[in-house]
Design a protein around this motif. Structure first.
Motif, PDB file in Angstrom:
ATOM      1  N   ALA A  19      43.456  34.504  26.093  1.00 25.43           N
ATOM      2  CA  ALA A  19      43.959  33.171  26.444  1.00 25.43           C
ATOM      3  C   ALA A  19      45.132  33.265  27.415  1.00 25.43           C
ATOM      4  O   ALA A  19      45.255  32.451  28.338  1.00 25.43           O
ATOM      5  N   PHE A  20      46.003  34.247  27.205  1.00 26.75           N
ATOM      6  CA  PHE A  20      47.118  34.438  28.128  1.00 26.75           C
ATOM      7  C   PHE A  20      46.622  34.875  29.502  1.00 26.75           C
ATOM      8  O   PHE A  20      47.053  34.351  30.535  1.00 26.75           O
ATOM      9  N   SER A  21      45.697  35.822  29.525  1.00 26.42           N
ATOM     10  CA  SER A  21      45.255  36.407  30.791  1.00 26.42           C
ATOM     11  C   SER A  21      44.484  35.419  31.655  1.00 26.42           C
ATOM     12  O   SER A  21      44.648  35.401  32.878  1.00 26.42           O
ATOM     13  N   VAL A  22      43.644  34.586  31.038  1.00 22.57           N
ATOM     14  CA  VAL A  22      42.879  33.601  31.807  1.00 22.57           C
ATOM     15  C   VAL A  22      43.809  32.680  32.596  1.00 22.57           C
ATOM     16  O   VAL A  22      43.502  32.266  33.713  1.00 22.57           O
ATOM     17  N   GLY A  23      44.964  32.393  32.022  1.00 24.24           N
ATOM     18  CA  GLY A  23      45.907  31.497  32.696  1.00 24.24           C
ATOM     19  C   GLY A  23      46.450  32.024  34.000  1.00 24.24           C
ATOM     20  O   GLY A  23      46.948  31.262  34.828  1.00 24.24           O
ATOM     21  N   THR A  24      46.362  33.348  34.207  1.00 25.16           N
ATOM     22  CA  THR A  24      46.891  33.907  35.449  1.00 25.16           C
ATOM     23  C   THR A  24      45.953  33.691  36.640  1.00 25.16           C
ATOM     24  O   THR A  24      46.371  33.828  37.785  1.00 25.16           O
ATOM     25  N   LEU A  25      44.686  33.378  36.385  1.00 22.72           N
ATOM     26  CA  LEU A  25      43.701  33.244  37.457  1.00 22.72           C
ATOM     27  C   LEU A  25      44.143  32.217  38.501  1.00 22.72           C
ATOM     28  O   LEU A  25      44.343  32.532  39.682  1.00 22.72           O
ATOM     29  N   GLY A  26      44.297  30.968  38.078  1.00 26.93           N
ATOM     30  CA  GLY A  26      44.673  29.916  39.019  1.00 26.93           C
ATOM     31  C   GLY A  26      46.105  30.021  39.495  1.00 26.93           C
ATOM     32  O   GLY A  26      46.421  29.657  40.629  1.00 26.93           O
ATOM     33  N   ARG A  27      46.981  30.539  38.623  1.00 23.11           N
ATOM     34  CA  ARG A  27      48.383  30.683  39.026  1.00 23.11           C
ATOM     35  C   ARG A  27      48.498  31.610  40.240  1.00 23.11           C
ATOM     36  O   ARG A  27      49.218  31.313  41.188  1.00 23.11           O
ATOM     37  N   ASP A  28      47.785  32.712  40.204  1.00 20.22           N
ATOM     38  CA  ASP A  28      47.869  33.637  41.320  1.00 20.22           C
ATOM     39  C   ASP A  28      47.126  33.131  42.547  1.00 20.22           C
ATOM     40  O   ASP A  28      47.438  33.528  43.669  1.00 20.22           O
ATOM     41  N   MET A  29      46.157  32.247  42.350  1.00 26.68           N
ATOM     42  CA  MET A  29      45.525  31.605  43.499  1.00 26.68           C
ATOM     43  C   MET A  29      46.549  30.755  44.244  1.00 26.68           C
ATOM     44  O   MET A  29      46.657  30.805  45.480  1.00 26.68           O
ATOM     45  N   VAL A  30      47.303  29.968  43.489  1.00 21.61           N
ATOM     46  CA  VAL A  30      48.331  29.123  44.105  1.00 21.61           C
ATOM     47  C   VAL A  30      49.414  29.980  44.747  1.00 21.61           C
ATOM     48  O   VAL A  30      49.838  29.732  45.886  1.00 21.61           O
ATOM     49  N   ARG A 155      47.742  46.647  27.513  1.00 18.84           N
ATOM     50  CA  ARG A 155      46.403  46.059  27.552  1.00 18.84           C
ATOM     51  C   ARG A 155      46.447  44.595  27.976  1.00 18.84           C
ATOM     52  O   ARG A 155      45.610  44.135  28.758  1.00 18.84           O
ATOM     53  N   ILE A 156      47.428  43.857  27.467  1.00 14.60           N
ATOM     54  CA  ILE A 156      47.576  42.456  27.900  1.00 14.60           C
ATOM     55  C   ILE A 156      47.916  42.409  29.380  1.00 14.60           C
ATOM     56  O   ILE A 156      47.339  41.641  30.149  1.00 14.60           O
ATOM     57  N   GLY A 157      48.873  43.252  29.783  1.00  6.95           N
ATOM     58  CA  GLY A 157      49.296  43.265  31.181  1.00  6.95           C
ATOM     59  C   GLY A 157      48.162  43.626  32.118  1.00  6.95           C
ATOM     60  O   GLY A 157      47.981  43.008  33.171  1.00  6.95           O
ATOM     61  N   ALA A 158      47.357  44.626  31.740  1.00  6.08           N
ATOM     62  CA  ALA A 158      46.243  45.041  32.598  1.00  6.08           C
ATOM     63  C   ALA A 158      45.200  43.939  32.719  1.00  6.08           C
ATOM     64  O   ALA A 158      44.696  43.656  33.810  1.00  6.08           O
ATOM     65  N   LEU A 159      44.862  43.291  31.583  1.00  7.43           N
ATOM     66  CA  LEU A 159      43.870  42.211  31.636  1.00  7.43           C
ATOM     67  C   LEU A 159      44.400  41.018  32.419  1.00  7.43           C
ATOM     68  O   LEU A 159      43.671  40.395  33.211  1.00  7.43           O
ATOM     69  N   ALA A 160      45.676  40.689  32.211  1.00  5.83           N
ATOM     70  CA  ALA A 160      46.276  39.583  32.960  1.00  5.83           C
ATOM     71  C   ALA A 160      46.230  39.861  34.456  1.00  5.83           C
ATOM     72  O   ALA A 160      45.942  38.960  35.263  1.00  5.83           O
ATOM     73  N   LYS A 161      46.493  41.097  34.837  1.00  6.32           N
ATOM     74  CA  LYS A 161      46.465  41.442  36.250  1.00  6.32           C
ATOM     75  C   LYS A 161      45.043  41.463  36.816  1.00  6.32           C
ATOM     76  O   LYS A 161      44.838  41.239  38.010  1.00  6.32           O
ATOM     77  N   ILE A 162      44.051  41.722  35.959  1.00  2.00           N
ATOM     78  CA  ILE A 162      42.662  41.634  36.418  1.00  2.00           C
ATOM     79  C   ILE A 162      42.341  40.190  36.807  1.00  2.00           C
ATOM     80  O   ILE A 162      41.803  39.918  37.882  1.00  2.00           O
ATOM     81  N   PHE A 163      42.677  39.246  35.914  1.00  2.89           N
ATOM     82  CA  PHE A 163      42.430  37.840  36.235  1.00  2.89           C
ATOM     83  C   PHE A 163      43.274  37.393  37.424  1.00  2.89           C
ATOM     84  O   PHE A 163      42.807  36.628  38.282  1.00  2.89           O
ATOM     85  N   ALA A 164      44.528  37.862  37.474  1.00  6.23           N
ATOM     86  CA  ALA A 164      45.386  37.501  38.605  1.00  6.23           C
ATOM     87  C   ALA A 164      44.807  38.014  39.915  1.00  6.23           C
ATOM     88  O   ALA A 164      44.841  37.324  40.945  1.00  6.23           O
ATOM     89  N   THR A 165      44.266  39.231  39.895  1.00  9.32           N
ATOM     90  CA  THR A 165      43.676  39.812  41.092  1.00  9.32           C
ATOM     91  C   THR A 165      42.432  39.043  41.528  1.00  9.32           C
ATOM     92  O   THR A 165      42.214  38.813  42.724  1.00  9.32           O
ATOM     93  N   ILE A 166      41.613  38.647  40.557  1.00 12.34           N
ATOM     94  CA  ILE A 166      40.445  37.826  40.887  1.00 12.34           C
ATOM     95  C   ILE A 166      40.899  36.540  41.573  1.00 12.34           C
ATOM     96  O   ILE A 166      40.323  36.109  42.576  1.00 12.34           O
ATOM     97  N   GLY A 167      41.955  35.931  41.041  1.00 11.27           N
ATOM     98  CA  GLY A 167      42.473  34.713  41.649  1.00 11.27           C
ATOM     99  C   GLY A 167      43.015  34.947  43.040  1.00 11.27           C
ATOM    100  O   GLY A 167      42.682  34.228  43.987  1.00 11.27           O
TER     101      GLY A 167
END
Length: 468
Positions: A19-30, A155-167
């Protein structure tokens, strides 16, 4: 030692991690849209004059530096917040909504003359930075509040950065072809921005409703302004980490911000920027995916050394490469695999500084401590963006009617700023880390044990602040 996980705490960790990591997707897009393409929008879409781009660059620098300082203040506000939803979620909500509006305004043609536009732009950009801070500080401060376990944080940081990178790379890959298909004008860029903002808000809803914050620490007294200064300056490991990260981020942002200009004026085929961005996105995602595997076998220090060496090799290959995508793509792979490792390491270095500050200074000021991460990103982005804005003016790129109007000297200036200055900064940051950072795995375990003995950490990690 930190409390041993149970089945209920494992389930809570898995839920929070996603749930935390998914939130980074759009944030990093912006964030990618604003930090990498705002200058491009002004110079290439609005066709702003040299004077406007020059002043806009300095205004962005000033606003980001001011906003970076306000990050620390915002951290104290978050730490002092007491609500039924905890310290973080109220500010995440307000900041997401307000920054969404400001992002739309930044990519709107206001139809004003240069002087008025500069003033309006300065105010809007300043508001964007402040509202982004309202979201950014509590969002990332939420990460170390989810677990005390170093491996789980990684593990949280790596997954969050995966979603952030996708964004991030979704924007890099899509922005030129999508805006071109929509008409390649200010309206096209506004529509693209609106779509990015909508994705950010959707992701934030996932975090807000999905994350359940466990109780890890005893509630601390509210921090005063005088105490705020002590929290920041008294944590020596935090200060050295911040300096190393600012140098790294300045180099990284400088290189990435030159991407559009490099492919348009040096490579002479702007269309190749999109596939190159896709290659970099795959490289960065690969780095985040394999990081936990490497971490099982190597220490953080060894991984940082290897990542820095890989990045330097990538810069050397890029600088001396012919204008051939095979060579440039290989250089990009080296750069961004190495970069992905450093980003995760820097993130967990900062999280560990929270327990270190708690142990050394007596108070757990998580948001104030973690406010250094967006502070670092903003200072690095500000310096990187200013380097780009100055170079595109002095090199003649901004005033060039066509790519043939840029002189060889101007192109060399761009290449030096893009590929020579950044690795110098990145290596300097690494050397500072090697000389000054000392929170290894053994020291961290000792810190957590002592905090537990003092009664400043709780044993019941299965309960949730959302249940209060």
């Amino acid at each position: 030692m930190a409390p041993r996980p149970t089945s209920s705490s494992d389930a809570l960790f898995a839920r929070n991690r996603w749930a935390f990591s998914v939130g980074t997707l759009g944030r990093d897009m912006v964030y990618a849209l604003v930090s990498l393409y705002l200058i491009v929008f002004l110079s290439e879409v609005l066709n702003a004059s040299d004077s406007f781009v020059w002043w806009a660059g300095w205004l962005i620098l000033g606003a980001r530096l001011f906003d970076a300082v306000m990050d620390i203040v915002m951290g104290s506000i978050v730490d002092n917040t007491r609500s039924r939803w905890g310290h973080y979620k109220p500010w995440i909500t307000v900041g997401a909504l307000a920054s969404a509006v400001c992002t739309l305004l930044l990519f709107t043609d206001l139809g004003l003359p240069d002087t008025s536009y500069v003033i309006a732009f300065a105010l809007i950009y300043l508001l964007w930075g402040l509202t982004w801070t309202m979201n950014d500080i509590p969002y990332w401060a939420l990460l170390p509040a989810l677990t005390l376990d170093q491996k789980q944080r990684e593990r949280i940081g790596a997954l969050a950065k995966i979603f952030a990178t996708i964004g991030l790379f979704s924007v890099v890959v899509a922005i030129l072809p999508v805006t071109s298909a929509l008409g390649d004008d200010t309206r096209a860029w506004f529509l693209f921005t609106a779509a990015v903002v909508a994705i950010m808000l959707a992701g934030q809803l996932v975090t807000l409703f999905g994350v359940r914050e466990p109780r890890l620490a005893v509630e601390q007294p509210k921090v005063t302004l005088r105490g705020l200064w002590r929290v920041v300056t008294g944590n020596d490991q935090l200060l050295w980490t911040a300096i190393a990260m600012v140098l790294f981020m300045t180099g990284y942002v400088t290189t990435t911000s030159f991407g559009v200009y490099f492919f348009k004026y040096a490579y002479r085929d702007a269309a190749m920027y999109t596939p190159f961005g896709a290659v970099l996105g795959v490289a960065q995602l690969t780095g985040f995916l394999v990081f936990p595997l490497f971490r099982r076998r190597f220490s953080r220090r060894t991984l940082y050394t290897g990542a820095t060496t890989t990045m330097v090799a990538g810069y050397l290959l890029f600088f001396f490469s012919p204008m051939d995508m095979v060579w440039i793509g290989a250089a990009g792979l080296l750069l961004f695999v190495g970069q992905s490792f450093v980003v995760v390491l820097m993130l967990v270095f900062l999280t560990d500084c929270i327990e270190y500050g708690h142990w050394k200074l007596g108070n757990r000021n998580a948001a104030v401590t973690f406010a250094l991460q967006p502070f670092i990103n903003k200072v690095g982005a500000a310096l990187g963006t200013q380097i780009v804005s100055v170079v595109v003016v002095l090199s003649g790129i901004n005033s060039a009617a066509t790519r043939d109007d840029v002189t060889p000297g101007g192109l060399l200036m761009m290449r030096m700023a893009m590929l020579v200055l950044p690795p110098i900064l990145i290596v300097a940051g690494y050397l500072i880390y090697r000389a000054k950072y000392r929170i290894d795995e053994e020291m961290y375990a000792r810190i957590v044990d002592e905090l537990a003995e003092r009664g400043q950490l709780t044993k019941g990690q299965g309960s949730s602040n959302d249940d209060r």
